[in-house]
Design a protein around this motif. Structure first.
Motif, PDB file in Angstrom:
ATOM      1  N   ILE A   7      53.733  63.483  36.511  1.00  0.00           N
ATOM      2  CA  ILE A   7      52.529  62.728  36.864  1.00  0.00           C
ATOM      3  C   ILE A   7      51.842  62.267  35.581  1.00  0.00           C
ATOM      4  O   ILE A   7      51.521  63.085  34.714  1.00  0.00           O
ATOM      5  N   TYR A   8      51.645  60.941  35.488  1.00  0.00           N
ATOM      6  CA  TYR A   8      50.952  60.340  34.353  1.00  0.00           C
ATOM      7  C   TYR A   8      49.645  59.744  34.840  1.00  0.00           C
ATOM      8  O   TYR A   8      49.521  59.363  35.992  1.00  0.00           O
ATOM      9  N   ASN A   9      48.654  59.641  33.932  1.00  0.00           N
ATOM     10  CA  ASN A   9      47.371  59.037  34.264  1.00  0.00           C
ATOM     11  C   ASN A   9      47.035  57.972  33.237  1.00  0.00           C
ATOM     12  O   ASN A   9      47.251  58.155  32.042  1.00  0.00           O
ATOM     13  N   TYR A  15      49.626  55.219  29.715  1.00  0.00           N
ATOM     14  CA  TYR A  15      49.761  56.336  30.648  1.00  0.00           C
ATOM     15  C   TYR A  15      50.001  57.615  29.851  1.00  0.00           C
ATOM     16  O   TYR A  15      50.861  57.657  28.981  1.00  0.00           O
ATOM     17  N   MET A  34      48.857  67.268  43.922  1.00  0.00           N
ATOM     18  CA  MET A  34      48.394  67.263  42.544  1.00  0.00           C
ATOM     19  C   MET A  34      47.393  68.398  42.341  1.00  0.00           C
ATOM     20  O   MET A  34      46.421  68.508  43.093  1.00  0.00           O
ATOM     21  N   SER A  42      42.124  63.926  34.262  1.00  0.00           N
ATOM     22  CA  SER A  42      42.387  62.500  34.463  1.00  0.00           C
ATOM     23  C   SER A  42      41.268  61.644  33.874  1.00  0.00           C
ATOM     24  O   SER A  42      40.100  61.982  33.968  1.00  0.00           O
ATOM     25  N   THR A  45      41.537  56.744  38.025  1.00  0.00           N
ATOM     26  CA  THR A  45      42.139  57.058  39.325  1.00  0.00           C
ATOM     27  C   THR A  45      43.535  56.448  39.444  1.00  0.00           C
ATOM     28  O   THR A  45      44.129  56.458  40.514  1.00  0.00           O
ATOM     29  N   ARG A  46      44.080  55.906  38.363  1.00  0.00           N
ATOM     30  CA  ARG A  46      45.389  55.251  38.383  1.00  0.00           C
ATOM     31  C   ARG A  46      46.465  56.228  37.898  1.00  0.00           C
ATOM     32  O   ARG A  46      46.404  56.716  36.780  1.00  0.00           O
ATOM     33  N   TYR A  47      47.455  56.486  38.765  1.00  0.00           N
ATOM     34  CA  TYR A  47      48.521  57.441  38.449  1.00  0.00           C
ATOM     35  C   TYR A  47      49.882  56.766  38.513  1.00  0.00           C
ATOM     36  O   TYR A  47      50.090  55.817  39.257  1.00  0.00           O
ATOM     37  N   LEU A  49      53.900  58.047  38.972  1.00  0.00           N
ATOM     38  CA  LEU A  49      54.714  59.193  39.365  1.00  0.00           C
ATOM     39  C   LEU A  49      56.181  58.894  39.081  1.00  0.00           C
ATOM     40  O   LEU A  49      56.695  57.851  39.496  1.00  0.00           O
ATOM     41  N   ALA A  68      45.791  64.071  46.279  1.00  0.00           N
ATOM     42  CA  ALA A  68      44.878  64.398  45.188  1.00  0.00           C
ATOM     43  C   ALA A  68      43.689  65.100  45.833  1.00  0.00           C
ATOM     44  O   ALA A  68      42.717  64.464  46.224  1.00  0.00           O
ATOM     45  N   ARG A  82      53.322  53.831  41.599  1.00  0.00           N
ATOM     46  CA  ARG A  82      51.933  53.736  41.151  1.00  0.00           C
ATOM     47  C   ARG A  82      51.021  54.056  42.329  1.00  0.00           C
ATOM     48  O   ARG A  82      51.244  53.592  43.437  1.00  0.00           O
TER      49      ARG A  82
END
Length: 90
Positions: A7-9, A15, A34, A42, A45-47, A49, A68, A82
């Protein structure tokens, strides 16, 4: 099962990796829960995967639920998914 998802933010410029989470199965969908600590770390709010390549090949376009906290986002399984989600307790 043993499959994990990275998981990236989005931090405004790139990211950043938050960590890895184990995939679980519920009814006919895969679920990513999550952890709260990822929500705390974070920036936005943009992730993004990233599931394993083997998982993606085997389950492409199946349903995946990204949770989440109490906020849920449905996604089709792809190489890079995304999602926009605010970590919420309600």
């Amino acid at each position: 099962m043993g499959d994990k998802v990275k998981i990236y933010n989005w931090d405004g410029r790139k990211y950043r990796l938050l960590g890895r989470v184990r995939l679980s199965r519920s009814n006919d969908a895969y679920v990513i829960n999550m952890p709260e600590r990822f929500g705390d770390r974070s920036f936005t709010t943009r992730y993004l995967l990233y599931p394993s390549e083997q998982f993606t090949k085997k389950h492409r376009y199946e349903n995946l639920l990204f949770c989440a906290g109490k906020n849920e986002v449905w996604l089709p399984v792809e190489e890079r998914m995304r999602a926009e989600a605010l970590f919420s307790y309600r």
